[in-house]
Write an enzyme that holds these catalytic residues in place. Structure first.
Site, PDB file in Angstrom:
ATOM      1  N   GLY A 139      -7.599  -1.887  -2.907  1.00 40.26           N
ATOM      2  CA  GLY A 139      -6.916  -0.676  -1.956  1.00 40.26           C
ATOM      3  C   GLY A 139      -6.837  -0.787  -1.595  1.00 40.26           C
ATOM      4  N   GLU A 140      -6.685  -0.665   0.219  1.00 38.43           N
ATOM      5  CA  GLU A 140      -5.506  -1.382   1.328  1.00 38.43           C
ATOM      6  C   GLU A 140      -6.880  -1.618   2.036  1.00 38.43           C
ATOM      7  OE1 GLU A 140      -2.955  -1.063   3.893  1.00 38.43           O
ATOM      8  OE2 GLU A 140      -3.740   0.220   4.048  1.00 38.43           O
ATOM      9  N   SER A 141      -5.635  -2.715   2.219  1.00 34.89           N
ATOM     10  CA  SER A 141      -7.331  -3.470   3.434  1.00 34.89           C
ATOM     11  C   SER A 141      -7.231  -2.870   4.781  1.00 34.89           C
ATOM     12  CB  SER A 141      -6.766  -5.091   3.815  1.00 34.89           C
ATOM     13  OG  SER A 141      -5.233  -4.879   4.134  1.00 34.89           O
TER      14      SER A 141
ATOM     15  N   CYS B 136      -9.049  -8.651  -4.064  1.00 34.53           N
ATOM     16  CA  CYS B 136      -7.440  -8.339  -3.444  1.00 34.53           C
ATOM     17  C   CYS B 136      -7.528  -7.892  -2.144  1.00 34.53           C
ATOM     18  CB  CYS B 136      -6.896  -7.173  -4.758  1.00 34.53           C
ATOM     19  SG  CYS B 136      -5.049  -6.953  -4.700  1.00 34.53           S
TER      20      CYS B 136
ATOM     21  N   ARG C 200      -0.734 -10.857   2.786  1.00 35.20           N
ATOM     22  CA  ARG C 200      -0.453  -9.475   2.771  1.00 35.20           C
ATOM     23  C   ARG C 200       1.011  -9.464   1.152  1.00 35.20           C
ATOM     24  NH1 ARG C 200      -2.255  -4.934   5.885  1.00 35.20           N
ATOM     25  NH2 ARG C 200      -1.808  -3.785   4.530  1.00 35.20           N
TER      26      ARG C 200
ATOM     27  N   ILE D  31      -1.519  -6.874  -8.203  1.00 39.35           N
ATOM     28  CA  ILE D  31      -1.891  -5.658  -7.464  1.00 39.35           C
ATOM     29  C   ILE D  31      -0.859  -5.856  -6.072  1.00 39.35           C
ATOM     30  CG2 ILE D  31      -1.322  -2.791  -8.164  1.00 39.35           C
ATOM     31  CD1 ILE D  31      -3.691  -3.145  -9.630  1.00 39.35           C
ATOM     32  N   ARG D  32       0.615  -5.529  -5.940  1.00 41.06           N
ATOM     33  CA  ARG D  32       0.623  -5.843  -4.363  1.00 41.06           C
ATOM     34  C   ARG D  32      -0.146  -6.716  -4.024  1.00 41.06           C
ATOM     35  NH1 ARG D  32       3.565  -2.715  -1.859  1.00 41.06           N
ATOM     36  NH2 ARG D  32       2.417  -2.450   0.078  1.00 41.06           N
TER      37      ARG D  32
ATOM     38  N   HIS E 263      -7.712  -8.664  -9.516  1.00 41.50           N
ATOM     39  CA  HIS E 263      -8.618  -7.412  -9.997  1.00 41.50           C
ATOM     40  C   HIS E 263      -8.934  -7.859 -11.341  1.00 41.50           C
ATOM     41  CE1 HIS E 263      -6.943  -4.589  -7.061  1.00 41.50           C
ATOM     42  NE2 HIS E 263      -6.375  -5.161  -7.239  1.00 41.50           N
TER      43      HIS E 263
ATOM     44  N   GLU F  74     -12.245  -7.079 -12.382  1.00 39.87           N
ATOM     45  CA  GLU F  74     -12.604  -6.040 -13.317  1.00 39.87           C
ATOM     46  C   GLU F  74     -11.457  -4.588 -14.159  1.00 39.87           C
ATOM     47  OE1 GLU F  74     -10.762  -5.956 -10.060  1.00 39.87           O
ATOM     48  OE2 GLU F  74     -10.465  -4.510  -9.480  1.00 39.87           O
TER      49      GLU F  74
END
Ligand code: GLN
Length: 200
Positions: free
Chosen positions: A51-53, A83, A111, A140-141, A176, A178
């Site tokens: 997500g967004e850390s 991630c 990051r 992803i990023r 990821h 998942e």
């Protein structure tokens, strides 16, 4: 405790926690959402999703989950960060010294480290511990690990960049798992959780 009583929590504050819950279900493990300290007490292992850390850690702090997760991890509860989750677990975040973090894993991460031109990609990643075939991995990023400290094992690298690490009961992946049909890494984590429970 018997295997059927084992529950793996998925931190459900932000990010792709739903996909982790589905992955756990597919590999036969019981998963549940964790949003409160009380819910954390009901689980024997925890996944911190992508997500967004910065958002994830801020929400953790708001609900007192940062301290609670540190305490449970110190007591031996396995934690797996994917991630953004791996960034949250790290001791150090390159270029973001002020970013709050759990600081549990003896690694430094960078990051968005694969660069803007390759924001997202999928590869077949060799993970010797999981055997053959290689693991399908979605980035992803994504971050990667730039320093591996004492006690940390490198489980996979991509073009010389460390993307899967384990430190005792802590697991971190830059990618990821998942988001694919390959459940072996979730299975591996579920076995780590089972292993710590059998030792008690
Ligand atoms: N770029 C995000 C961060 O730095 C992580 C991306 C992800 O979790 N897929 O927090």
């Amino acid at each position: 405790m018997e295997g059927e009583h084992l529950t793996i929590g998925v931190l459900a504050l932000q990010g792709d926690f739903d996909a982790h819950l589905r992955a756990l279900q597919r590999c036969g493990a019981k998963g549940c959402e964790v949003r409160t300290v009380q819910q954390l007490e009901q689980v024997q292992g925890l996944i911190i999703p992508g997500g967004e850390s910065t958002t994830i850690i801020k929400l953790m702090q708001r609900y007192g989950l940062d301290e609670a997760i540190r305490r449970r991890a110190a007591e031996g509860m396995p934690v797996y960060g994917t991630c953004a989750g791996m960034i949250v677990l790290a001791h150090d975040i390159e270029g973001y010294p002020q970013q709050p973090r759990l600081g549990l894993m003896n690694v430094t991460v960078a990051r968005n480290a694969f660069g803007r031109q390759v924001d997202s990609f999928e590869v077949d990643l060799s993970v010797p511990r999981l055997g053959e075939p290689p693991l399908r991995a979605v980035f992803i990023r994504a971050p990667y690990v730039t320093r591996v400290g004492e006690g940390v094992e490198v489980l996979a690298q991509l073009d010389g960049k460390v993307v899967l690490v384990q430190q005792g009961t802590l697991l971190g992946s830059a990618f990821h798992p998942e988001l694919t049909d390959d459940m072996r890494l979730h299975q591996y984590f579920a076995e780590m959780v089972q292993g710590t429970i059998e030792q008690q």
